[in-house]
Design a protein around this motif. Structure first.
Motif, PDB file in Angstrom:
ATOM      1  N   ASP A 319      80.101  38.114  46.910  1.00  0.00           N
ATOM      2  CA  ASP A 319      79.490  38.590  48.159  1.00  0.00           C
ATOM      3  C   ASP A 319      78.827  37.432  48.902  1.00  0.00           C
ATOM      4  OD1 ASP A 319      80.294  41.135  47.530  1.00  0.00           O
ATOM      5  OD2 ASP A 319      78.347  41.782  46.748  1.00  0.00           O
ATOM      6  N   GLU A 323      79.785  36.185  52.669  1.00  0.00           N
ATOM      7  CA  GLU A 323      78.754  36.096  53.699  1.00  0.00           C
ATOM      8  C   GLU A 323      78.680  34.687  54.279  1.00  0.00           C
ATOM      9  OE1 GLU A 323      73.974  37.040  54.309  1.00  0.00           O
ATOM     10  OE2 GLU A 323      74.929  37.310  52.348  1.00  0.00           O
ATOM     11  N   GLU A 327      79.384  33.756  58.248  1.00  0.00           N
ATOM     12  CA  GLU A 327      78.352  33.163  59.088  1.00  0.00           C
ATOM     13  C   GLU A 327      78.653  31.714  59.472  1.00  0.00           C
ATOM     14  OE1 GLU A 327      74.809  33.556  56.816  1.00  0.00           O
ATOM     15  OE2 GLU A 327      74.581  35.707  57.226  1.00  0.00           O
TER      16      GLU A 327
END
Length: 336
Positions: A319, A323, A327
């Motif tokens: 995860d 992420e 980003e």
């Protein structure tokens, strides 16, 4: 490199259709395509080799369009399918672009064009139906009511199972309006979408993805590797000096050969090192892990390239890594 016999593509839900799609779909836009120099990019023999390789990896979703290779893509897929059980494969095609010089009615999505072109593409594919029919672009000259009524007729006739839209990111409201008309009339709505989307091209992360969530539309992105940029084939220094610009499209230069895009690639490279995979595999794995993506569409010129791309299904991202990749690019919707 992962061997094809080590890859077993899984099935995943295609939006809210009830249909299952391979987690990586195979795009055939290079089949029969001629380069600017007049060379054939992929001929029939290699096209069949690529289809064989995709099948061997467990792939069952084949994406094409009636203009790919002037119809050769569909013909070659049809020939390949002729020795197989058609029901085991999901076939998607697209219509819109003009196919006869001097004939404005051979373009768009008016009733005459749609009915003619569905029959022609089914004949080339050697099948009675396509599982998904996309409109390749939006036709502002055809009333939306006419479009949806015509497409619904194809579903009722059994020539099409599901309806899709391709490359309509700026027109999310048009898709929503079309689906509201379909809802009011009890017609088949759009249930699949095919926009451009990747780690650098993030423009759908606004109203478009909100629209697809609202209507339960399955998102199957094209260009998940950013026209090759996310494979690592471009060098930062060379790309930013302008030496590569002349050979690429304005979109490519403006969106990929930039400091921001290369900064994103740095993050991609770092994650690739962490999981012992190639940048291309991680870029595809990011989409496989994306909650708004049903399945990205991959293409390849060679079996070796296809093998590398399909091995993305074996890449496990945490995860935190997903992420970090999400980003990495400071695009127009990065903070949404």
């Amino acid at each position: 490199m992962t061997d094809l016999d080590e890859i077993d593509l899984e099935f995943t839900q295609l939006g809210e259709t009830g249909l299952q799609t391979s987690e990586l779909q195979f795009g055939t836009w290079r089949f029969g395509r001629e380069t600017a120099e007049g060379n054939l990019e992929i001929g029939e023999s290699r096209a069949h080799d690529l289809l064989d390789a995709y099948e061997a990896a467990g792939g069952r979703y084949i994406d094409t369009a009636d203009i790919y290779g002037g119809g050769d893509s569909e013909r070659w897929i049809g020939d390949w399918l002729s020795s197989r059980d058609r029901e085991r494969y999901t076939i998607a095609s697209k219509i819109f672009w003009q196919i006869r010089d001097g004939d404005p009615n051979s373009r768009g999505t008016n009733r005459k064009t749609v009915r003619n072109r569905i029959d022609a593409l089914l004949e080339r594919l050697g099948t009675d139906y396509v599982d998904v029919l996309y409109i390749h672009r939006w036709d502002d000259q055809t009333p939306t009511y006419e479009l949806m009524k015509t497409l619904n007729g194809l579903v009722e006739d059994g020539k099409v199972h599901y309806l899709g839209t391709s490359t309509l990111r700026p027109n999310a409201w048009k898709v929503a309006r079309a689906n509201e008309i379909a809802r009011e009339q009890g017609w088949e709505p759009f249930t699949v979408a095919q926009p451009r989307y990747n780690l650098v091209d993030r423009e759908i992360e606004g109203d478009y993805l909100e629209m697809t969530r609202e209507y339960g539309i399955g998102v199957c992105p094209w260009s998940p590797l950013g026209q090759g940029f996310l494979t690592g084939k471009y060098d930062r220094e060379d790309g930013l000096t302008g030496e590569s610009l002349a050979a690429e499209s304005p979109h490519f230069a403006d969106n990929y050969l930039t400091e921001a895009a290369f900064d994103t690639h740095d993050v991609l490279d770092a994650v690739a090192d962490e999981v012992d995979a190639t940048p291309a595999q991680v870029a595809l794995a990011w989409q496989i892990h994306h909650e708004d993506v049903a399945a990205p569409i991959v293409g390849a010129r060679t079996v070796e390239q296809l093998e590398e791309n399909l091995a993305a299904a074996t890449v496990d991202l945490s995860d935190e890594q997903v992420e970090r990749l999400s980003e990495a690019h400071d695009g127009p919707y990065a903070n949404l």
